[in-house]
Motif scaffolding. Structure first.
Motif, PDB file in Angstrom:
ATOM      1  N   ASP A 106      42.627 -42.895 -63.126  1.00 55.09           N
ATOM      2  CA  ASP A 106      42.330 -42.381 -64.374  1.00 55.09           C
ATOM      3  C   ASP A 106      40.665 -42.443 -64.795  1.00 55.09           C
ATOM      4  N   LEU A 107      40.056 -41.567 -65.341  1.00 56.08           N
ATOM      5  CA  LEU A 107      38.867 -41.641 -65.472  1.00 56.08           C
ATOM      6  C   LEU A 107      38.406 -40.849 -66.849  1.00 56.08           C
ATOM      7  N   ALA A 108      37.726 -41.568 -67.853  1.00 53.33           N
ATOM      8  CA  ALA A 108      37.319 -41.067 -68.784  1.00 53.33           C
ATOM      9  C   ALA A 108      35.939 -40.223 -68.685  1.00 53.33           C
ATOM     10  N   ALA A 109      35.919 -39.135 -69.662  1.00 55.73           N
ATOM     11  CA  ALA A 109      34.550 -38.282 -69.128  1.00 55.73           C
ATOM     12  C   ALA A 109      34.084 -37.490 -70.262  1.00 55.73           C
ATOM     13  N   ALA A 110      32.764 -37.695 -70.545  1.00 60.87           N
ATOM     14  CA  ALA A 110      32.110 -36.987 -71.552  1.00 60.87           C
ATOM     15  C   ALA A 110      30.954 -36.292 -71.160  1.00 60.87           C
ATOM     16  N   VAL A 111      30.491 -35.374 -72.174  1.00 64.99           N
ATOM     17  CA  VAL A 111      28.926 -34.764 -71.872  1.00 64.99           C
ATOM     18  C   VAL A 111      28.121 -35.432 -72.902  1.00 64.99           C
ATOM     19  N   VAL A 112      26.944 -35.739 -72.482  1.00 61.18           N
ATOM     20  CA  VAL A 112      26.042 -36.538 -73.702  1.00 61.18           C
ATOM     21  C   VAL A 112      24.782 -35.520 -73.496  1.00 61.18           C
ATOM     22  N   ASP A 113      23.957 -35.595 -74.680  1.00 54.44           N
ATOM     23  CA  ASP A 113      22.853 -34.417 -74.820  1.00 54.44           C
ATOM     24  C   ASP A 113      21.437 -34.871 -74.248  1.00 54.44           C
ATOM     25  N   SER A 114      21.567 -36.218 -73.906  1.00 58.61           N
ATOM     26  CA  SER A 114      20.350 -36.877 -73.155  1.00 58.61           C
ATOM     27  C   SER A 114      20.581 -38.175 -72.547  1.00 58.61           C
ATOM     28  N   LEU A 115      19.539 -38.807 -72.071  1.00 57.31           N
ATOM     29  CA  LEU A 115      19.516 -39.956 -71.271  1.00 57.31           C
ATOM     30  C   LEU A 115      20.042 -41.174 -72.412  1.00 57.31           C
ATOM     31  N   GLU A 116      19.163 -41.112 -73.593  1.00 57.71           N
ATOM     32  CA  GLU A 116      19.240 -41.872 -74.335  1.00 57.71           C
ATOM     33  C   GLU A 116      20.740 -41.947 -74.934  1.00 57.71           C
ATOM     34  N   ASP A 117      21.175 -40.960 -75.303  1.00 54.91           N
ATOM     35  CA  ASP A 117      22.843 -40.920 -75.607  1.00 54.91           C
ATOM     36  C   ASP A 117      23.670 -41.487 -74.624  1.00 54.91           C
ATOM     37  N   ALA A 118      23.229 -41.268 -73.388  1.00 55.19           N
ATOM     38  CA  ALA A 118      24.195 -42.030 -72.285  1.00 55.19           C
ATOM     39  C   ALA A 118      23.895 -43.499 -72.412  1.00 55.19           C
ATOM     40  N   CYS A 119      22.710 -44.050 -72.297  1.00 55.38           N
ATOM     41  CA  CYS A 119      22.532 -45.362 -72.697  1.00 55.38           C
ATOM     42  C   CYS A 119      23.223 -46.020 -74.144  1.00 55.38           C
ATOM     43  N   ARG A 120      23.197 -45.309 -75.146  1.00 53.96           N
ATOM     44  CA  ARG A 120      23.845 -45.564 -76.302  1.00 53.96           C
ATOM     45  C   ARG A 120      25.309 -45.747 -76.153  1.00 53.96           C
ATOM     46  N   HIS A 121      25.801 -44.768 -75.430  1.00 55.63           N
ATOM     47  CA  HIS A 121      27.505 -44.763 -75.094  1.00 55.63           C
ATOM     48  C   HIS A 121      27.635 -45.832 -74.439  1.00 55.63           C
ATOM     49  N   ILE A 122      27.059 -46.604 -73.280  1.00 52.03           N
ATOM     50  CA  ILE A 122      27.205 -47.292 -72.637  1.00 52.03           C
ATOM     51  C   ILE A 122      27.063 -48.767 -73.301  1.00 52.03           C
ATOM     52  N   ARG A 123      25.892 -48.954 -74.258  1.00 56.70           N
ATOM     53  CA  ARG A 123      25.767 -49.923 -74.833  1.00 56.70           C
ATOM     54  C   ARG A 123      26.858 -50.426 -75.576  1.00 56.70           C
ATOM     55  N   ARG A 124      27.472 -49.223 -76.358  1.00 54.50           N
ATOM     56  CA  ARG A 124      28.717 -49.378 -77.051  1.00 54.50           C
ATOM     57  C   ARG A 124      30.115 -49.506 -76.626  1.00 54.50           C
ATOM     58  N   HIS A 125      30.342 -48.972 -75.523  1.00 53.14           N
ATOM     59  CA  HIS A 125      31.683 -49.128 -74.892  1.00 53.14           C
ATOM     60  C   HIS A 125      31.716 -49.798 -73.504  1.00 53.14           C
ATOM     61  N   GLY A 126      30.707 -50.009 -73.006  1.00 53.78           N
ATOM     62  CA  GLY A 126      30.571 -50.827 -71.563  1.00 53.78           C
ATOM     63  C   GLY A 126      31.170 -52.191 -71.618  1.00 53.78           C
ATOM     64  N   SER A 127      31.498 -52.644 -70.709  1.00 54.61           N
ATOM     65  CA  SER A 127      31.632 -54.205 -70.673  1.00 54.61           C
ATOM     66  C   SER A 127      30.565 -55.040 -70.182  1.00 54.61           C
ATOM     67  N   GLY A 128      29.490 -54.350 -69.708  1.00 56.91           N
ATOM     68  CA  GLY A 128      28.358 -55.302 -69.170  1.00 56.91           C
ATOM     69  C   GLY A 128      28.559 -55.706 -67.577  1.00 56.91           C
ATOM     70  N   HIS A 129      29.366 -55.032 -67.079  1.00 59.84           N
ATOM     71  CA  HIS A 129      29.685 -55.119 -65.592  1.00 59.84           C
ATOM     72  C   HIS A 129      28.446 -54.546 -64.760  1.00 59.84           C
ATOM     73  N   THR A 130      28.763 -53.127 -64.573  1.00 55.86           N
ATOM     74  CA  THR A 130      28.019 -52.351 -63.396  1.00 55.86           C
ATOM     75  C   THR A 130      28.064 -50.799 -64.152  1.00 55.86           C
ATOM     76  N   ASP A 131      26.670 -50.242 -64.123  1.00 56.28           N
ATOM     77  CA  ASP A 131      26.636 -49.007 -64.686  1.00 56.28           C
ATOM     78  C   ASP A 131      25.563 -48.262 -63.862  1.00 56.28           C
ATOM     79  N   ALA A 132      25.703 -46.903 -63.523  1.00 59.16           N
ATOM     80  CA  ALA A 132      25.024 -46.282 -62.375  1.00 59.16           C
ATOM     81  C   ALA A 132      24.498 -44.950 -62.872  1.00 59.16           C
ATOM     82  N   ILE A 133      23.239 -44.701 -62.472  1.00 62.91           N
ATOM     83  CA  ILE A 133      22.718 -43.363 -62.790  1.00 62.91           C
ATOM     84  C   ILE A 133      22.513 -42.623 -61.512  1.00 62.91           C
ATOM     85  N   VAL A 134      22.852 -41.418 -61.592  1.00 62.54           N
ATOM     86  CA  VAL A 134      22.575 -40.565 -60.431  1.00 62.54           C
ATOM     87  C   VAL A 134      21.247 -39.746 -61.165  1.00 62.54           C
ATOM     88  N   THR A 135      20.183 -39.605 -60.248  1.00 62.70           N
ATOM     89  CA  THR A 135      18.976 -39.028 -60.799  1.00 62.70           C
ATOM     90  C   THR A 135      17.982 -38.879 -59.695  1.00 62.70           C
TER      91      THR A 135
END
Lengths: 434, 434
Positions: free
Chosen positions: A334-363
């Motif tokens: 299973d995978l949760a998926a969302a569209v975000v409007d900016s890199l800052e929104d992505a970081c905010r989402h991760i800060r809010r919902h992440g568990s502080g384990h591992t997060d990746a960017i592709v860029t």
């Protein structure tokens, strides 16, 4: 004691007192063993690890017999096959445990490493030196191979191990520890360097968690509820491990072939582990080019996508995401998926919902990579690679006792150095303070 | 709600809920500020420290006025003069606080330091990089200068500070934090990087201690009972600081002139601090030559010796030691003293009764020094020097937030690097796990 006191309650109280005494006694014996271990050379410890491995191979049949009783009990209790498979030991798995001990023996001994040192202006020589913690308690679930792995890592780092496995693996763990303790004695080390925590009740874990002063650190390994209960109930310092809600963020400027490849690997290569991806975030500018391809590839790989409305617009198979999906550690396809409007929104989402384990960017954007690495506060932040690399073996640490998701002491994969503390050694020639 | 419910209890409950909400709100604002701070350059932080120092000097009169109210209240409550002296601020002490902030500005920024790094066989670049904790809670007693010191150290290490001083310094701390927050805003940093914990009750500390997820680490600074209550009640990770039952062990082969000099310095140079000696152990072979001289010198220095029978045999002024003396942190001109039959007995005594702070051996024997350094498991182990050197300033760290006596994360004097965590940064070019 008056006649009106309920006899059952008294007996229960006496049982708890007895169990508490047994746990504290085990911890006190571990402490004595730890004093011995702290002074042992690498040669002594490696010889003991070799003896432990040889003994596991030699006694494999008796361990398999003990394990069969656990498997039988689990089957009678209606345990799912997948769990039973994790519980089961055969000669091959026992040989793998022995191989694991040999690998630990081959690792550098962290004890005695001079972390830093200088001569002070008054001539005092100051060195910060790695030393064992002393007594390490490990609370873990299911797989009995953890028993040998944890014992080996603790021994190599000079620590006495107090092991508390799940009751479903009781007979297996007892048989393994019995073999390891005899091997320790044969190698001239104290048997009490490796012990199972006595008692099988919930209370016995509680006694371990409150044995501050006897136990130096507790490491829970297992699901979120086990970890939470240890963190909340313990007065012994805890190293939190392993809950992973890992994100893959596909930036506006991503290489989309690379993004699909990384996403699929992170989600599907081994979905049941903590460094598998659980959430996908896509920059709005990349959504139209990326999502149709990604959703098709995920569908082909058997992944159920729980998406927000902007994701669902691309594929009718997307399940509408609820609030709980953003925080979920599925450990499944299973995978949760969302569209975000900016890199800052992505970081905010991760800060809010992440568990502080591992997060990746592709860029392909250097500023975006730099900003993501700075703004995401996780044990591992990955640029253009799969989240699945956060692992002691992959990082080159040789072995790991777990992956810390807390910020104190150790963060990320924990190898042997993370199982040590330090002390300052100060050598003078009569210096006094003026 | 029924009429039978006690209205006072309801009000008390509502007060606690309100206070809890206020504490959690402060922590959440600290968290936001921490996100900002983590991305700040050293230049930004040093400029803010300079602004904070300048503001303290400029607003010294208002701080002294606020402090006078605290001093007045303490005097009315019959507080001893020594405590009132610690509480009192004047222009000189406020200037010293500003100087302290300038000293912190001059220290290297720990954030961004690459602790280690390598390229993995698959081409992934791996770096372990220092990052701020995020939100640091500091619970401390009496001296209001700690307010500025702690705020400065947290800011420099990129952490938001939640400060909880003693209620006796309430007005002083509020005035200092008010000045610091305005200076932060003038320097373009968020005011919420430095906050007092709202509320003045015991419960408000409890709310802070259970704000796991909002507060990253708690550092209690103060007496043993404060530290114990934080350690036992906190679900936020704690760094234990500062209780010191430091030993001086005079070996059979000690230089006795050096031993007397070190003992007197360790005991009397500043008896009220945690790195002062509280216990003396003397090898039986050195007792006859050492103890008469040492006891005379201690008596001349005004020290009361609490000795075992073998010590008391040398001097009629020795007070018979009770069991409690071996564990005492006197923080006064008192000293526990015992004769031991071997270095091993000395080490065993220290393991049993020491607090894991600082323990010293005086010896000319290299094997004895080596054995003592190995066998004594304390934050600092000292050979032929005073215990008084265990201090961030003396060790060359420039400043310290406290002296850790626990083994997790930091042990011994804690400077700026000990106020940070690390993260792994992994940079690839599309690597996936096979």
């Amino acid at each position: 004691m008056t006649a009106s006191v309920n006899a059952d309650a008294v007996n229960a109280g006496a049982d708890i007192d007895r169990e508490r005494a047994a746990v504290l006694d085990a911890a006190a014996r571990a402490r004595e063993a730890a004093v011995d271990l702290a002074g042992r050379s690498r040669a002594d410890k490696d010889a003991a690890l070799a003896a432990m491995g040889a003994a596991l191979r030699a006694q494999a049949a008796s361990i398999v017999t003990a394990n069969a009783a656990d498997v039988e009990r689990a089957r009678a209790a209606g345990t799912p096959d997948a769990i039973i498979d994790r519980l089961r030991l055969d000669e091959g798995r026992i040989a793998a445990m022995a191989d694991g001990l040999a690998e630990v023996a081959a690792l550098t001994d962290p004890v005695g490493e001079v972390v830093r040192g200088f001569t002070l202006p008054n001539g005092l020589e100051l060195r910060q030196v790695r030393v064992p913690f002393g007594v390490v308690g490990i609370i873990y679930e299911a797989r009995p191979n953890v028993t040998a792995d944890a014992a080996g890592l603790c021994l190599k780092s000079g620590n006495a191990a107090l092991l508390r496995g799940s009751s479903s693996a009781r007979e297996s763990n007892a048989a393994i520890v019995d073999v390891l303790r005899k091997a320790l004695v044969d190698a001239g080390l104290p048997a009490d360097a490796v012990q199972l925590v006595p008692g099988d009740s919930r209370e016995s874990v509680g006694h371990l968690m409150r044995a501050r002063g006897l136990v130096d650190v507790l490491i829970p390994r297992g699901g979120a509820s086990l970890i939470r209960s240890v963190v909340e109930g313990s007065t012994v310092p805890v190293i939190e491990t392993g809950v992973g809600n890992c994100h893959v963020y596909v930036d506006a400027d991503a290489d989309l072939d690379m993004a699909v490849s990384i996403l699929l690997n992170a989600k599907t290569q081994r979905p049941s582990v903590c460094n598998a991806a659980e959430s996908l975030l896509v920059h709005a500018d990349a959504a139209e080019a990326f999502l149709p391809r990604a959703l098709a590839a995920l569908r082909d790989a058997g992944v159920t996508v729980h998406g927000d409305a902007r994701v669902a617009a691309y594929d009718e198979n997307v399940v509408p995401a609820t609030d709980a999906d953003w925080d979920a550690e599925y450990l499944s396809l299973d995978l949760a998926a969302a569209v975000v409007d900016s890199l800052e929104d992505a970081c905010r989402h991760i800060r809010r919902h992440g568990s502080g384990h591992t997060d990746a960017i592709v860029t392909r954007s250097q500023p975006a990579a730099r900003r993501f690495v700075q703004a995401v506060d996780s044990a591992a932040v990955v640029v253009n690679a799969s989240t699945r690399f956060t692992d002691g073996g992959e990082f080159g640490f040789g072995a790991e006792i777990g992956i810390s998701t807390q910020k104190l002491h150790a963060r990320g994969p924990m190898g042997l150095p993370e199982l040590t503390s330090t002390k300052y050694v100060v050598v003078g020639e009569g210096q006094i303070r003026g």
